[in-house]
Motif scaffolding. Structure first.
Motif, PDB file in Angstrom:
ATOM      1  N   UNK A  47       0.702  -1.139   0.297  1.00  0.00           N
ATOM      2  CA  UNK A  47      -0.103   0.049  -0.068  1.00  0.00           C
ATOM      3  C   UNK A  47       0.889   1.205  -0.049  1.00  0.00           C
ATOM      4  N   UNK A  48       1.975   1.127  -0.805  1.00  0.00           N
ATOM      5  CA  UNK A  48       2.852   2.368  -0.949  1.00  0.00           C
ATOM      6  C   UNK A  48       3.573   2.707   0.036  1.00  0.00           C
ATOM      7  N   UNK A  49       3.810   2.039   1.162  1.00  0.00           N
ATOM      8  CA  UNK A  49       4.732   1.924   2.419  1.00  0.00           C
ATOM      9  C   UNK A  49       5.533   0.900   2.486  1.00  0.00           C
ATOM     10  N   UNK A  50       6.936   1.270   2.946  1.00  0.00           N
ATOM     11  CA  UNK A  50       7.790   0.261   3.273  1.00  0.00           C
ATOM     12  C   UNK A  50       7.676  -0.439   4.444  1.00  0.00           C
ATOM     13  N   UNK A  51       7.462  -1.780   4.347  1.00  0.00           N
ATOM     14  CA  UNK A  51       7.220  -2.760   5.564  1.00  0.00           C
ATOM     15  C   UNK A  51       8.289  -3.336   6.058  1.00  0.00           C
ATOM     16  N   UNK A  52       9.345  -3.744   5.049  1.00  0.00           N
ATOM     17  CA  UNK A  52      10.442  -4.390   5.683  1.00  0.00           C
ATOM     18  C   UNK A  52      11.666  -4.119   4.276  1.00  0.00           C
ATOM     19  N   UNK A  53      12.991  -4.160   4.973  1.00  0.00           N
ATOM     20  CA  UNK A  53      14.001  -4.467   4.196  1.00  0.00           C
ATOM     21  C   UNK A  53      15.075  -5.359   4.922  1.00  0.00           C
ATOM     22  N   UNK A  54      15.888  -5.919   3.994  1.00  0.00           N
ATOM     23  CA  UNK A  54      17.140  -6.836   4.486  1.00  0.00           C
ATOM     24  C   UNK A  54      17.519  -7.951   3.468  1.00  0.00           C
ATOM     25  N   UNK A  55      18.177  -8.641   4.032  1.00  0.00           N
ATOM     26  CA  UNK A  55      18.715  -9.778   3.093  1.00  0.00           C
ATOM     27  C   UNK A  55      17.490 -10.606   2.816  1.00  0.00           C
ATOM     28  N   UNK A  56      17.823 -11.483   1.716  1.00  0.00           N
ATOM     29  CA  UNK A  56      16.688 -12.547   1.558  1.00  0.00           C
ATOM     30  C   UNK A  56      16.136 -13.422   2.451  1.00  0.00           C
ATOM     31  N   UNK A  57      16.998 -13.843   3.357  1.00  0.00           N
ATOM     32  CA  UNK A  57      16.765 -14.716   4.527  1.00  0.00           C
ATOM     33  C   UNK A  57      15.965 -13.808   5.726  1.00  0.00           C
ATOM     34  N   UNK A  58      16.140 -12.594   5.705  1.00  0.00           N
ATOM     35  CA  UNK A  58      15.574 -11.634   6.817  1.00  0.00           C
ATOM     36  C   UNK A  58      14.255 -11.653   6.122  1.00  0.00           C
ATOM     37  N   UNK A  59      13.979 -11.457   4.857  1.00  0.00           N
ATOM     38  CA  UNK A  59      12.803 -11.175   4.280  1.00  0.00           C
ATOM     39  C   UNK A  59      12.013 -12.209   4.333  1.00  0.00           C
ATOM     40  N   UNK A  60      12.597 -13.552   4.051  1.00  0.00           N
ATOM     41  CA  UNK A  60      11.961 -14.749   4.015  1.00  0.00           C
ATOM     42  C   UNK A  60      11.158 -14.979   5.233  1.00  0.00           C
ATOM     43  N   UNK A  61      11.769 -14.491   6.341  1.00  0.00           N
ATOM     44  CA  UNK A  61      11.244 -15.085   7.502  1.00  0.00           C
ATOM     45  C   UNK A  61      10.479 -13.814   8.365  1.00  0.00           C
ATOM     46  N   UNK A  62      10.301 -12.787   7.669  1.00  0.00           N
ATOM     47  CA  UNK A  62       9.638 -11.722   8.147  1.00  0.00           C
ATOM     48  C   UNK A  62       8.234 -11.706   8.402  1.00  0.00           C
ATOM     49  N   UNK A  63       7.620 -11.709   9.502  1.00  0.00           N
ATOM     50  CA  UNK A  63       6.162 -11.995   9.560  1.00  0.00           C
ATOM     51  C   UNK A  63       5.166 -11.124   9.058  1.00  0.00           C
ATOM     52  N   UNK A  64       5.824  -9.911   8.839  1.00  0.00           N
ATOM     53  CA  UNK A  64       4.948  -8.514   8.268  1.00  0.00           C
ATOM     54  C   UNK A  64       4.840  -8.830   6.771  1.00  0.00           C
ATOM     55  N   UNK A  65       6.059  -9.327   6.371  1.00  0.00           N
ATOM     56  CA  UNK A  65       6.268  -9.619   4.603  1.00  0.00           C
ATOM     57  C   UNK A  65       5.224 -10.855   4.312  1.00  0.00           C
ATOM     58  N   UNK A  66       5.330 -11.855   5.134  1.00  0.00           N
ATOM     59  CA  UNK A  66       4.476 -13.136   4.956  1.00  0.00           C
ATOM     60  C   UNK A  66       3.267 -12.616   5.089  1.00  0.00           C
ATOM     61  N   UNK A  67       2.606 -11.769   5.894  1.00  0.00           N
ATOM     62  CA  UNK A  67       1.236 -11.506   6.031  1.00  0.00           C
ATOM     63  C   UNK A  67       1.002 -10.773   4.763  1.00  0.00           C
ATOM     64  N   UNK A  68       1.510  -9.541   4.547  1.00  0.00           N
ATOM     65  CA  UNK A  68       1.294  -8.854   3.238  1.00  0.00           C
ATOM     66  C   UNK A  68       1.200  -9.553   1.919  1.00  0.00           C
ATOM     67  N   UNK A  69       2.366 -10.536   1.776  1.00  0.00           N
ATOM     68  CA  UNK A  69       2.616 -10.873   0.520  1.00  0.00           C
ATOM     69  C   UNK A  69       1.899 -12.135   0.164  1.00  0.00           C
ATOM     70  N   UNK A  70       1.543 -13.010   1.078  1.00  0.00           N
ATOM     71  CA  UNK A  70       0.869 -14.186   1.101  1.00  0.00           C
ATOM     72  C   UNK A  70      -0.433 -14.524   1.870  1.00  0.00           C
ATOM     73  N   UNK A  71      -0.552 -13.700   2.767  1.00  0.00           N
ATOM     74  CA  UNK A  71      -1.522 -13.891   3.823  1.00  0.00           C
ATOM     75  C   UNK A  71      -1.154 -14.864   5.050  1.00  0.00           C
ATOM     76  N   UNK A  72      -0.488 -15.955   4.749  1.00  0.00           N
ATOM     77  CA  UNK A  72       0.012 -16.878   5.559  1.00  0.00           C
ATOM     78  C   UNK A  72       1.091 -17.910   4.847  1.00  0.00           C
ATOM     79  N   UNK A  73       1.452 -18.677   5.458  1.00  0.00           N
ATOM     80  CA  UNK A  73       2.486 -19.714   4.920  1.00  0.00           C
ATOM     81  C   UNK A  73       3.863 -18.991   4.951  1.00  0.00           C
ATOM     82  N   UNK A  74       4.715 -19.592   4.196  1.00  0.00           N
ATOM     83  CA  UNK A  74       6.016 -19.048   4.196  1.00  0.00           C
ATOM     84  C   UNK A  74       6.385 -18.686   2.633  1.00  0.00           C
ATOM     85  N   UNK A  75       7.391 -17.829   2.473  1.00  0.00           N
ATOM     86  CA  UNK A  75       7.870 -17.468   1.172  1.00  0.00           C
ATOM     87  C   UNK A  75       8.613 -18.526   0.448  1.00  0.00           C
TER      88      UNK A  75
END
Length: 255
Positions: free
Chosen positions: A227-255
């Motif tokens: 929604x136009x706002x930064x919610x996370x940034x980091x290495x692939x490993x950090x992003x893959x395990x970031x709960x905010x990213x998982x929720x925003x990008x996939x809803x649930x589950x893992x990347x």
């Protein structure tokens, strides 16, 4: 001096805030990613950096220069090239002419030179021709030089678009969903191609991509917006395990 620095960039269309307080710095040589759900504002970011939009607020500095007053072709001439989510090739021209035309903003001669076929015109055209053939050969497209892009497989059309972007000799290459529409085999080839381009051409690559295989295989740093706002940034490993990213990008589950 940073290659690219974005400071508090905000973009508003009418009453809709498409991008809010976006910040970023590339020193040069990175291969980084920008991800997020559909409609998150990713392509808006690339349109702002390449000059198609002008930020409502904030500043974009490329090589220390404020690009806000510049037209897109001036920003390209400064060293920013891009591809598009939907392939934009000139299908009535040959592959070779698509590559040659990419250098139009650095021709180095005027109309009179072209009409009179001056030495300056001949030198510039010879340089453009040589550069186009070198790019085609490097990306293994030389055998398609005289084909029209519409006659090529979709994966090859993607490769031609990347070749055209490289023809302007950029310092920053923006790839907007380069894997869109590709099959599994083509995606594997694309990953190898981008990795080779980054090493061979020694440039900075910033990519938008939905296919996590591509992002996680290539990028060393990833920025995530929603929604136009930064919610996370980091290495692939950090992003893959970031709960905010998982929720925003996939809803649930893992990347």
């Amino acid at each position: 001096m940073a290659l690219l620095e974005i400071q508090s960039m905000t973009q508003v269309f009418g009453g809709l805030c498409a991008l809010s307080d976006f910040n970023l710095r590339f020193d040069g040589g990175e291969l980084n990613g920008l991800i997020g759900p559909n409609g998150a504002g990713k392509t808006t970011v690339f349109n702002l950096v390449s000059g198609f939009y002008k930020p409502t607020q904030g500043q974009i500095l490329f090589k220390g220069r404020d690009t806000k007053p510049m037209k897109p072709h001036k920003i390209t001439a400064l060293g920013v090239a891009r591809t598009f989510q939907n392939i934009r090739l000139w299908h009535d021209m040959t592959v070779l002419d698509n590559i040659r035309l990419a250098r139009h903003q650095t021709l180095g001669y005027n109309l009179a030179d072209a009409l009179l076929r001056t030495k300056r015109y001949q030198r510039a055209e010879a340089d453009i021709e040589r550069n186009a053939h070198e790019i085609l050969e490097a990306l293994q497209l030389d055998r398609y030089a005289h084909e029209r892009p519409r006659n090529l497989p979709y994966g090859m059309q993607r490769r031609v678009e990347i070749a055209r972007a490289l023809a302007v000799k950029p310092d920053l290459l923006l790839l907007d969903e380069p894997a869109a529409g590709l099959n599994t085999s083509d995606v594997d080839g694309l990953i190898q191609l981008i990795r080779w381009i980054h090493k061979e051409f020694k440039l900075t690559i910033w990519m938008i991509e939905h296919q996590m295989q591509v992002v996680m295989s290539l990028c060393t740093w990833i920025k995530v917006i929603d929604f136009g706002s930064t919610i996370a940034e980091g290495t692939p490993e950090q992003i893959q395990n970031n709960p905010d990213v998982i929720k925003a990008y996939l809803g649930d589950g893992t990347l």
